[in-house]
Structure formats: C-alpha cells, structure tokens
Design an enzyme around this catalytic site. Structure first.
Site, PDB file in Angstrom:
ATOM      1  N   HIS A 139       0.947  -1.139  -0.056  1.00 57.68           N
ATOM      2  CA  HIS A 139      -0.140   0.013   0.039  1.00 57.68           C
ATOM      3  C   HIS A 139       1.135   1.288   0.142  1.00 57.68           C
ATOM      4  O   HIS A 139       1.341   1.672   0.998  1.00 57.68           O
ATOM      5  CB  HIS A 139      -0.879  -0.096   1.148  1.00 57.68           C
ATOM      6  N   GLU A 151       2.685   0.504   3.341  1.00 56.49           N
ATOM      7  CA  GLU A 151       2.484  -0.475   4.175  1.00 56.49           C
ATOM      8  C   GLU A 151       2.314  -1.829   3.679  1.00 56.49           C
ATOM      9  O   GLU A 151       1.914  -1.906   2.475  1.00 56.49           O
ATOM     10  CB  GLU A 151       0.824  -0.281   4.713  1.00 56.49           C
ATOM     11  N   ASN A 189      -5.493   3.714   7.237  1.00 57.19           N
ATOM     12  CA  ASN A 189      -6.738   4.359   7.053  1.00 57.19           C
ATOM     13  C   ASN A 189      -7.790   4.014   8.233  1.00 57.19           C
ATOM     14  O   ASN A 189      -8.747   4.449   8.293  1.00 57.19           O
ATOM     15  CB  ASN A 189      -7.408   3.617   5.749  1.00 57.19           C
TER      16      ASN A 189
END
Length: 281
Positions: A139, A151, A189
């Site tokens: 990510h 990530e 997130n």
C-alpha cells in the site's frame, strides 16, 4: 526482481510505475483503456519535469525512466514476464478478486502478486488464487514518488519469504516499509478515515465550517493539510468505500459513514477529481 507489472494507470498506478522505473526496474503498465495509458505517460513525464526543475533529475534521466515503461492493453501480454505484479485497480473487492484469479492463471509460478488496496482484505484477495503465500499488500501513499511510507500487509497465508522480499524491495525504492497484519483498514486508514469522518460530521452537525475545521487541524495539530482538504485529495468516493469496509469488517457503529459524505458522493461531488467536494477546484 527485475520486471514489474502495474495494473491500472490511474493516479496510484502511474505513480507506482514512475517510482519503479526511476529506480531502474523494467515496468509494464497495464490498463484496458489506451487513452488512460497515454494520459498516464503524460502525467509521469510532467512529474519528471518537476524533478528536473528541482535539479534532482536530468533530461537524460527522464528519457531513461520513460524508456523503461512499456504500456499494454492486454493483461496476459503485460504480465507474462513479471517477477512482481502490483495491482492498482478500482477499490472494489469483487473487481480485485476477479483480477487476481486471472493473474494467478497468467503469471509464472514464481511471480508475487501484490495489491495496492487501501483497505480490502489481502486474505480475501489471496483466496481467489492458488498461490496465497505469494499474495501481499503493498500500500503506497499518494503521491507515490514523494511519500515515503509503504504499508506491507501480510495476509493470513502470506509467507515469511514473500514478506521479506517485498520489504527489501520497498527499501530499494527508497521507501520506508512498515509491516502490518490484515485487518480492515490496516493501520493508515483505520486511524485516518475515522478522523476524516468525524470532520465531516462536524460540518454536518454545524459545529464549524469547512475552513475552520481544517484550520484547527493544520494550526493546532500541525497537519500539512486539513482532514476535509485531504478527503477531497483522496476522493470522497474512496473515503466512503474505505469507511464501509471498516464498518462492515468490524461491525462497529463508530465507523458508520456520515450521511453528508454519502450524499456528496451520490451527487457526484467527489473532490478534486470531479472539481467539487468540500472545496471547489
């Protein structure tokens, strides 16, 4: 790893392709839309020009980087020789599962399959393949050429070798990899989206206007941009999709998307990409 395939030529896909090519990798950029691929190459060239102006690259460097990127509209041709595939398609679980099922059949046995998903379960994506030990989350943050974090998301069956290889690869890209486990929203997130949602609720409930909320977070918390400006930058539709993943994944009402956010997305006010969100662009 030498040959990288990137699936999807949007904002994240072209940024990922740019980053790999700039660090010496041969990149196949794949999209079903030829016009989108042409636009992606133009965006990459424009971003390289910015680096030239900052004197971090030369014109020769730019041409070498662009020459390392080949575009394809045919998925099979684009991934045939890949050592790693990074998927950066629409943030939709069914789209990703279908794509990974195809990739599993078309890629060589040694190929690692990575998703740039910002919230969707790597374990669910991997279950669509016969190589779950070689499926992982990678990510990147937007804008990819600038932001340092990656990530590295380990699915339930992701092997230690795959995790180590992707972690080392991120370091080769001059990124800082952070390993996280596969739970809704991962880390970035899971923390960011409730903050954005709370900012939207603050507008919805009339606590303060958009500029005031953003200024509080910028001036009081030293955030480089306010949460509502950031939501516009990310895309309000993307924010909504991630919040829904969190809400469904945890079953906790604290992740329920604000009705104002739902209405704005329904009305097509998606932020910067549509010209209108919490701000006008």
């Amino acid at each position: 790893m030498q040959r990288i395939s990137v699936i999807g030529s949007g904002t994240m896909g072209n940024g990922i392709a740019h980053t790999f090519a700039q660090h010496g990798f041969e990149v196949a950029l794949v999209d079903i839309n030829a016009a989108a691929l042409a636009s992606a190459r133009a965006t990459i060239a424009s971003n390289l020009d910015r680096q030239i102006k900052k004197e971090t690259l030369t014109e020769t460097d730019k041409q070498l980087i662009l020459n390392r990127i080949t575009t394809y509209t045919d998925l099979a041709a684009g991934v045939r020789n890949a050592d790693l595939v990074v998927e950066a398609a629409t943030e939709n679980e069914q789209v990703k599962r279908s794509l990974f099922e195809q990739l599993d059949k078309q890629c060589a046995a040694h190929t690692i399959l990575a998703s740039n998903t910002s919230s969707i379960s790597i374990t669910k994506i991997a279950a669509a393949t016969q190589r779950p030990e070689k499926v992982i989350g990678m990510h990147f943050m937007n804008p990819v050429p600038v932001m340092k974090l990656v990530e590295v998301v380990k699915g339930h069956s992701t092997s230690t070798d795959t995790t180590a290889e992707i972690t080392a690869l991120a370091i080769q890209l001059d990124k800082i990899p952070v390993e996280v486990n596969d739970y809704p929203g991962f880390v970035a997130n899971r923390i960011l989206m409730p903050m954005i949602n709370e900012a939207v609720y603050s507008v919805y409930e009339g606590v303060a206007d958009v500029e005031a909320i953003d200024n509080v977070m910028k001036l009081g918390m030293a955030h480089p941009m306010g949460p509502l400006q950031l939501a516009d930058f990310i895309g309000l539709d993307v924010c909504l999709a991630i919040l829904r993943v969190l809400y469904e994944g945890f079953g906790n009402p604290k992740y329920a998307p604000c009705p104002l956010l739902v209405n704005m997305v329904t009305a097509g006010k998606l932020g910067r990409k549509s010209g209108q969100g919490f701000y006008t662009y």
